[in-house]
Scaffold this motif. Structure first.
Motif, PDB file in Angstrom:
ATOM      1  N   GLY A  26     -16.507  77.490 123.816  1.00 37.93           N
ATOM      2  CA  GLY A  26     -17.364  78.566 124.315  1.00 37.93           C
ATOM      3  C   GLY A  26     -18.805  78.259 124.013  1.00 37.93           C
ATOM      4  N   LYS A  27     -19.647  79.258 124.042  1.00 38.05           N
ATOM      5  CA  LYS A  27     -21.091  79.023 123.951  1.00 38.05           C
ATOM      6  C   LYS A  27     -21.540  78.406 122.630  1.00 38.05           C
ATOM      7  N   ASN A  28     -20.755  78.564 121.571  1.00 34.25           N
ATOM      8  CA  ASN A  28     -21.131  77.980 120.279  1.00 34.25           C
ATOM      9  C   ASN A  28     -20.499  76.617 120.038  1.00 34.25           C
ATOM     10  N   MET A  43     -27.939  79.715 125.112  1.00 34.52           N
ATOM     11  CA  MET A  43     -28.030  78.644 126.101  1.00 34.52           C
ATOM     12  C   MET A  43     -28.723  79.184 127.353  1.00 34.52           C
ATOM     13  N   ASP A  86     -29.419  72.070 125.680  1.00 36.51           N
ATOM     14  CA  ASP A  86     -28.336  72.910 125.153  1.00 36.51           C
ATOM     15  C   ASP A  86     -27.154  72.039 124.752  1.00 36.51           C
ATOM     16  N   LEU A 120     -18.786  75.294 127.911  1.00 40.43           N
ATOM     17  CA  LEU A 120     -19.804  75.633 126.906  1.00 40.43           C
ATOM     18  C   LEU A 120     -20.905  76.499 127.523  1.00 40.43           C
ATOM     19  N   LEU A 121     -21.405  76.070 128.673  1.00 48.07           N
ATOM     20  CA  LEU A 121     -22.519  76.799 129.297  1.00 48.07           C
ATOM     21  C   LEU A 121     -22.099  78.175 129.789  1.00 48.07           C
ATOM     22  N   ASN A 122     -20.851  78.280 130.269  1.00 47.01           N
ATOM     23  CA  ASN A 122     -20.382  79.555 130.833  1.00 47.01           C
ATOM     24  C   ASN A 122     -19.648  80.417 129.813  1.00 47.01           C
ATOM     25  N   ASP A 123     -19.545  79.934 128.580  1.00 46.90           N
ATOM     26  CA  ASP A 123     -18.825  80.645 127.525  1.00 46.90           C
ATOM     27  C   ASP A 123     -17.417  81.024 127.993  1.00 46.90           C
ATOM     28  N   ARG A 180     -29.826  76.094 130.163  1.00 50.14           N
ATOM     29  CA  ARG A 180     -28.747  75.333 130.820  1.00 50.14           C
ATOM     30  C   ARG A 180     -29.210  73.911 131.119  1.00 50.14           C
TER      31      ARG A 180
END
Length: 314
Positions: free
Chosen positions: A273-275, A1, A74, A241-244, A4
């Protein structure tokens, strides 16, 4: 990502408030708004972009002229859909919103094929299922926003009852986003203190009922459903999501054996999280909650069955 970039499809009050909240937090580099109502996305994009002048980080906010402009995102948030009107049956509403979803999802697949999708359109759990089936993507990338909002509503009711602990109240709501939602007070703490040591069973029952009717209460006063809390709940998930961040929040996701169910979307605690959905958390439910969860899942399956009877997925 890395970019952003967040796309928001449907810029009514909820979608626009999510965009504004993300701007104020300085979460994204870029937000692109799209709405089929001419001029709405453009007007709101200009207004929100101007507001970001005073935010901690500036955010580029634009309006998409066509679905092709909601590209390389993203995350794509979908709030598109119509509310139920007087003479509409549940089946009418389901079919109309599912068809809208079909069109929207085709565009997302084409222009943002790597995105995580957050579904906010109602009926929430069923529309999340529709997106899952229409994309055919891994289930970790399709998330329904429900528990984040219902949890915030529950925390508000607990604070109103206690008069302290604001911002320290953990909440957990599972099941469907509707009449069969299941707030779990036995899993809730205020600070480090279990809520059942602070409130009686009768008080908790009242809180649960008020959480369930939280949306209707706002409609009673405003004549329209709330949008600040839903908008902020969306932004909270986007940030995770963006910041995991790997936060735990209840979300509607496709179950594949968890809690004993498969091929149905329902609200359960997940790690974001990011995934997307990094993990589905299976908590122990007592027999009463297991029964309530079954009623909730059955109600979602009834609606999915209506779509199948109408050959929607064929």
């Amino acid at each position: 990502m890395h970019r952003r970039k967040v796309g928001i499809i449907g810029t009514g009050a909820v979608g626009a408030t999510a965009a504004y909240s993300l701007c104020m937090m300085g979460t994204c580099n870029e937000i692109v708004l799209f709405d089929i109502a001419e001029g709405v996305a453009k007007g709101k994009a200009i207004d929100i972009a101007q507001s970001s002048h005073y935010a901690p980080n500036s955010t580029i906010v634009t309006a998409a002229e066509s679905p092709a402009d909601v590209n390389d995102c993203d995350i794509v948030v979908i709030t598109a859909g119509v509310p139920r009107k007087g003479d509409m049956t549940r089946e009418d509403l389901l079919m109309i919103n599912a068809k809208i979803m079909k069109t929207v999802v085709e565009d997302v697949k084409t222009y943002s094929p790597d995105a995580v999708i957050i579904c906010v359109s109602n009926p929430l759990d069923v529309m999340t299922y529709v997106i899952q089936k229409m994309t055919g993507w891994e289930r970790n990338r399709i998330i329904g926003m429900a528990g984040a909002l219902d949890g915030a509503r529950m925390a508000y009711q607990i604070y109103n009852k206690l008069g302290y602990g604001a911002g320290q109240i953990g909440t957990l709501v599972i099941g469907d986003h509707g009449q069969n939602m299941i707030p779990l007070p036995q899993k809730v703490q205020v600070g480090d203190v279990p809520v059942n040591e602070l409130l009686s069973k009768a008080e908790m029952e009242e809180i649960i009922e008020r959480t369930r009717t939280g949306g209707a209460e706002i409609v009673k006063y405003l004549g329209t459903s709330g949008y600040y809390a839903p908008g902020r709940a969306i932004a909270y998930m986007v940030e995770a999501l963006l910041n995991d961040s790997r936060i735990v929040v209840s979300s509607s996701v496709l179950l594949d054996g968890e809690y004993g169910y498969s091929d149905v979307t329902a609200g359960v605690p997940v790690v974001l999280g990011k995934n997307g959905v990094e993990k589905i958390i299976e908590i122990d439910l007592d027999s009463e909650t297991i029964e309530k969860f079954k009623i909730s899942v059955d109600s979602i399956n009834e609606n999915i069955a209506i779509l199948k009877q109408n050959k929607f997925f064929d």
